[in-house]
Design an enzyme around this catalytic site. Structure first.
Site, short mmCIF file in Angstrom:
data_model
loop_
_atom_site.label_atom_id
_atom_site.label_comp_id
_atom_site.label_asym_id
_atom_site.label_seq_id
_atom_site.Cartn_x
_atom_site.Cartn_y
_atom_site.Cartn_z
N LEU A 151 -0.81 -2.66 -8.53
CA LEU A 151 -1.14 -3.15 -7.20
C LEU A 151 0.08 -3.13 -6.29
CD1 LEU A 151 -3.33 -4.38 -5.36
CD2 LEU A 151 -2.51 -6.63 -6.10
N TYR A 152 1.25 -3.40 -6.84
CA TYR A 152 2.49 -3.32 -6.05
C TYR A 152 2.60 -1.96 -5.38
CZ TYR A 152 7.44 -2.52 -5.13
OH TYR A 152 8.63 -2.18 -4.54
N ALA A 153 2.45 -0.88 -6.16
CA ALA A 153 2.53 0.46 -5.60
C ALA A 153 1.43 0.70 -4.59
CB ALA A 153 2.47 1.49 -6.73
N THR A 155 -0.05 -1.48 -2.64
CA THR A 155 0.20 -2.16 -1.37
C THR A 155 1.28 -1.44 -0.58
OG1 THR A 155 1.81 -3.70 -2.40
CG2 THR A 155 -0.48 -4.43 -2.25
N LYS A 156 2.25 -0.86 -1.26
CA LYS A 156 3.30 -0.14 -0.55
C LYS A 156 2.77 1.14 0.09
CE LYS A 156 7.20 -2.43 -0.87
NZ LYS A 156 7.94 -2.80 0.35
#
Length: 334
Positions: A151-153, A155-156
């Site tokens: 999810l981090y990737a 969102t970026k």
């Protein structure tokens, strides 16, 4: 010049702000002082920046539009650099909402602010994580990046897409830069180098994921800051398009650029480099690949070099040595 930088109590924001302050510029720093890791480290970074008369800190969360507007009113920025985010690949598995709040809602607030303020240039941090487990190497900015592993990737990548739409709609020159495993003094305690050095010096095992078979394109913090500073002066425009390797949009003043040296290092070589710099062997605990990890990162640095004449070049041996020297001077007794 006047800069508004989000995340100035964080690792990268601190170094960028210090570089600009040392050059005589004015910096308004915005940070939420979140407890993702020890807030005392963040406070120490801000205290160093506060030694300069050109620094004005504003404490607030990215989700708070009024706080961001206050920072812009104080700083009247020529340039906005958006570095604040909820970081960490593995933590996104534990607390996904923090990533939605900070990296999506917060980044949208920055775009709204840029729409109102109309800076000369908006620059925002992205990540090599958006390349996911791409088989093609090195990772070029023109490669597809549509299969994020965390999810981090996601969102970026979403922040990049939102920024493109705002650049198109409101004609704010915008550059997104993708980081590749940044390390150095005043770094985050949750990152591998900090944890390795701390564990070795305190006779604790270091955890080596993927059985040590991963590789990373490490970027020393000074090289990263140099890349950002040089990109500040390169507004995305049709008159500086770089042939086939450019990501410059055909519909907006928007560009994506890798900031990485294109020299990946195998994890076990990195461990050995840390051991040599510390001066003692590590107790190694070999572990399987963690959920969300990718086997390698490998930057194609061609676009950065074509635009700025610069390629990150500080070796991992030199960078690790500088980190260990800093750790012994600043953190050994903390």
């Amino acid at each position: 010049m006047r800069y508004l930088i989000t995340g100035t109590a964080g690792f990268i924001g601190f170094h960028l702000a210090k570089r600009l302050l040392d050059e005589g510029h004015f910096v308004t720093g915005f940070d939420g002082m979140t407890p993702y890791y020890d807030v005392r480290l963040k406070e120490r970074r801000h205290a160093i920046l506060a030694r300069s008369n050109g620094f004005r800190p504003v404490i607030g969360m990215l989700e708070d539009k009024a706080a961001l507007e206050q920072a812009a009113e104080i700083g009247d920025p020529d340039v906005i650099v958006h570095l604040a985010a909820q970081a960490g690949v593995r933590y996104s598995l534990e607390n996904p909402k923090a990533y939605v709040d900070s990296n999506l809602t917060g980044s949208w607030n920055i775009l709204e602010l840029a729409k109102a303020v109309r800076p000369r240039h908006l620059l925002l941090a992205s990540t090599s994580s958006i390349y996911g487990a791409n088989e093609k190497i090195p990772f070029a900015e023109t490669d597809r990046a549509d299969e994020p592993m965390t999810l981090y990737a996601a969102t970026k990548k979403s922040a990049e897409l939102m920024a493109h739409s705002y650049a198109h709609l409101y004609q704010v020159p915008t550059t997104a830069f993708r980081f590749f495993t940044v390390y150095g003094p005043w770094g985050r305690p949750d990152m591998a180098l900090f944890k390795f050095v701390d564990s070795i010096l305190h006779d604790r095992p270091i955890e080596i994921y993927g059985e040590g078979r991963m590789s990373r394109d490490f970027t020393y913090i000074d090289d990263l800051v140099e890349g950002i500073v040089r990109l500040m002066g390169v507004l995305p425009a049709q008159d500086n398009r770089i042939d086939d390797i450019d990501t410059l949009s055909h519909h907006a003043p928007f560009r994506v650029v890798n900031i990485g040296g294109g020299q990946p290092v195998e994890l076990m070589r990195f461990v050995e480099t840390v051991e040599a710099a510390v001066g003692r062997p590590a107790i190694r605990k070999m572990l399987p690949m963690q959920q969300g990890d990718v086997p390698r990162t490998f930057a194609a640095p061609d676009l950065l070099k074509a635009l700025t004449g610069f390629t990150p070049s500080i070796s991992v041996e030199e960078g690790v040595r500088r980190f260990v020297d800093w750790y012994r001077a600043e953190m050994a007794d903390v």
